[in-house]
Design a protein around this motif. Structure first.
Motif, PDB file in Angstrom:
ATOM      1  N   LEU A 299       0.812  -1.223   0.000  1.00 15.56           N
ATOM      2  CA  LEU A 299       0.000   0.000   0.000  1.00 15.56           C
ATOM      3  C   LEU A 299       0.844   1.272   0.000  1.00 15.56           C
ATOM      4  O   LEU A 299       0.304   2.351  -0.211  1.00 15.56           O
ATOM      5  N   CYS A 300       2.143   1.165   0.224  1.00 16.04           N
ATOM      6  CA  CYS A 300       3.001   2.354   0.227  1.00 16.04           C
ATOM      7  C   CYS A 300       3.463   2.733  -1.181  1.00 16.04           C
ATOM      8  O   CYS A 300       4.235   3.690  -1.339  1.00 16.04           O
ATOM      9  N   ARG A 301       3.016   2.033  -2.191  1.00 16.89           N
ATOM     10  CA  ARG A 301       3.337   2.412  -3.562  1.00 16.89           C
ATOM     11  C   ARG A 301       2.617   3.696  -3.940  1.00 16.89           C
ATOM     12  O   ARG A 301       1.662   4.102  -3.271  1.00 16.89           O
ATOM     13  N   LYS A 302       3.075   4.319  -5.029  1.00 16.15           N
ATOM     14  CA  LYS A 302       2.447   5.564  -5.464  1.00 16.15           C
ATOM     15  C   LYS A 302       1.033   5.333  -5.970  1.00 16.15           C
ATOM     16  O   LYS A 302       0.115   6.072  -5.648  1.00 16.15           O
ATOM     17  N   VAL A 303       0.884   4.295  -6.775  1.00 17.48           N
ATOM     18  CA  VAL A 303      -0.422   4.006  -7.362  1.00 17.48           C
ATOM     19  C   VAL A 303      -0.825   2.603  -6.937  1.00 17.48           C
ATOM     20  O   VAL A 303      -0.079   1.643  -7.100  1.00 17.48           O
ATOM     21  N   VAL A 304      -2.051   2.520  -6.388  1.00 19.22           N
ATOM     22  CA  VAL A 304      -2.593   1.229  -5.977  1.00 19.22           C
ATOM     23  C   VAL A 304      -3.916   1.040  -6.705  1.00 19.22           C
ATOM     24  O   VAL A 304      -4.812   1.867  -6.597  1.00 19.22           O
ATOM     25  N   LEU A 305      -4.007  -0.044  -7.467  1.00 17.54           N
ATOM     26  CA  LEU A 305      -5.237  -0.353  -8.184  1.00 17.54           C
ATOM     27  C   LEU A 305      -6.049  -1.350  -7.368  1.00 17.54           C
ATOM     28  O   LEU A 305      -5.518  -2.333  -6.848  1.00 17.54           O
ATOM     29  N   VAL A 306      -7.358  -1.090  -7.270  1.00 23.33           N
ATOM     30  CA  VAL A 306      -8.246  -1.928  -6.479  1.00 23.33           C
ATOM     31  C   VAL A 306      -9.327  -2.461  -7.394  1.00 23.33           C
ATOM     32  O   VAL A 306      -9.873  -1.736  -8.237  1.00 23.33           O
ATOM     33  N   SER A 307      -9.666  -3.734  -7.217  1.00 24.12           N
ATOM     34  CA  SER A 307     -10.710  -4.352  -8.014  1.00 24.12           C
ATOM     35  C   SER A 307     -12.068  -3.890  -7.510  1.00 24.12           C
ATOM     36  O   SER A 307     -12.300  -3.800  -6.297  1.00 24.12           O
ATOM     37  N   ASP A 308     -12.959  -3.588  -8.451  1.00 27.16           N
ATOM     38  CA  ASP A 308     -14.302  -3.149  -8.075  1.00 27.16           C
ATOM     39  C   ASP A 308     -15.141  -4.310  -7.555  1.00 27.16           C
ATOM     40  O   ASP A 308     -15.985  -4.154  -6.678  1.00 27.16           O
ATOM     41  N   SER A 309     -14.930  -5.491  -8.105  1.00 31.73           N
ATOM     42  CA  SER A 309     -15.709  -6.647  -7.673  1.00 31.73           C
ATOM     43  C   SER A 309     -14.808  -7.590  -6.878  1.00 31.73           C
ATOM     44  O   SER A 309     -13.602  -7.642  -7.078  1.00 31.73           O
ATOM     45  N   ALA A 310     -15.434  -8.370  -5.988  1.00 29.03           N
ATOM     46  CA  ALA A 310     -14.684  -9.311  -5.175  1.00 29.03           C
ATOM     47  C   ALA A 310     -14.294 -10.514  -6.025  1.00 29.03           C
ATOM     48  O   ALA A 310     -15.006 -10.885  -6.960  1.00 29.03           O
ATOM     49  N   PRO A 311     -13.166 -11.163  -5.731  1.00 27.27           N
ATOM     50  CA  PRO A 311     -12.780 -12.370  -6.458  1.00 27.27           C
ATOM     51  C   PRO A 311     -13.814 -13.478  -6.276  1.00 27.27           C
ATOM     52  O   PRO A 311     -14.617 -13.455  -5.348  1.00 27.27           O
ATOM     53  N   ALA A 312     -13.804 -14.433  -7.186  1.00 22.07           N
ATOM     54  CA  ALA A 312     -14.806 -15.506  -7.200  1.00 22.07           C
ATOM     55  C   ALA A 312     -14.782 -16.317  -5.913  1.00 22.07           C
ATOM     56  O   ALA A 312     -15.828 -16.726  -5.409  1.00 22.07           O
ATOM     57  N   LYS A 313     -13.621 -16.571  -5.355  1.00 25.55           N
ATOM     58  CA  LYS A 313     -13.504 -17.376  -4.143  1.00 25.55           C
ATOM     59  C   LYS A 313     -14.213 -16.684  -2.979  1.00 25.55           C
ATOM     60  O   LYS A 313     -14.940 -17.311  -2.218  1.00 25.55           O
ATOM     61  N   ILE A 314     -14.045 -15.381  -2.851  1.00 22.68           N
ATOM     62  CA  ILE A 314     -14.684 -14.643  -1.761  1.00 22.68           C
ATOM     63  C   ILE A 314     -16.188 -14.556  -1.991  1.00 22.68           C
ATOM     64  O   ILE A 314     -16.982 -14.656  -1.065  1.00 22.68           O
ATOM     65  N   ARG A 315     -16.632 -14.392  -3.257  1.00 26.41           N
ATOM     66  CA  ARG A 315     -18.055 -14.341  -3.566  1.00 26.41           C
ATOM     67  C   ARG A 315     -18.746 -15.646  -3.166  1.00 26.41           C
ATOM     68  O   ARG A 315     -19.837 -15.650  -2.648  1.00 26.41           O
ATOM     69  N   GLN A 316     -18.071 -16.789  -3.422  1.00 32.81           N
ATOM     70  CA  GLN A 316     -18.661 -18.083  -3.077  1.00 32.81           C
ATOM     71  C   GLN A 316     -18.829 -18.202  -1.570  1.00 32.81           C
ATOM     72  O   GLN A 316     -19.834 -18.671  -1.078  1.00 32.81           O
TER      73      GLN A 316
END
Length: 184
Positions: A160-177
């Motif tokens: 998280l200390c990087r300049k740019v952090v990209l975050v997924s809008d949707s949860a991964p399939a494993k977490i959704r299940q």
């Protein structure tokens, strides 16, 4: 049993330990009637000149073939720094835009980093309270779990200390299940 010598006084008996002080002056070197200035002058005249103390001819760096040029290691450092800067530029980051992701806001990122640091502090405090002797398996497992958690938190903070952090809008399939409860 202590024995005493009768009739002998230790203080009155003197033994000669050191020799007497000499009365005549010591003789150093040759005779005492020599002119030391003349002896020294003759000695200096007869010796060869010592050229090790002579100053050497100064190097002229202006005449060297690579004068005024950057060293190779500096050129490579400058080149790699320019490549990193180009890679981190906003134009390059705009090109790397992935579908379903968004850039993490600075405020949100700093809040996550601070929360992770607090979590690391609490975990570390609990880890420090463990006993020094690990005589049972449960203590060993607990210690390993704490160490694993601390390293994972440290990795997350560095991520998280990087300049740019990209975050997924949707949860991964494993977490959704897992969240829906439908396990196959």
């Amino acid at each position: 049993m202590i024995l005493f010598c009768v009739g002998v006084d230790r203080c009155s008996v003197k033994s000669k330990v050191k020799p007497d002080i000499p009365t005549e002056p010591p003789k150093y070197g040759l005779g005492g009637n020599q002119d030391w200035i003349k002896v020294n002058a003759v000695k200096v005249i007869k010796t060869k000149a010592n050229k090790t103390g002579c100053p050497k001819k100064k190097r002229r760096y202006v005449t060297k073939k690579n004068y005024g040029k950057l060293p190779v290691y500096l050129e490579t450092r400058i080149r790699t720094a320019a490549e990193i800067k180009k890679r981190d530029s906003p134009e390059e980051q705009a090109k790397c835009r992935h579908d379903g992701t968004r850039k993490l806001d600075e405020k949100e990122r700093m809040e996550m980093v601070n929360n992770l640091k607090l979590k690391w502090a609490h975990t570390n405090a609990a880890y420090q309270k463990l006993s020094f002797v690990l005589d049972t398996n449960s203590k060993k497992l607990r210690k390993e779990r704490f160490e694993r958690n601390l390293t994972n938190i440290e990795k997350d903070v560095t991520l998280l200390c990087r300049k740019v952090v990209l975050v997924s809008d949707s949860a991964p399939a494993k977490i959704r299940q897992e969240s829906t409860g439908s396990m196959h």
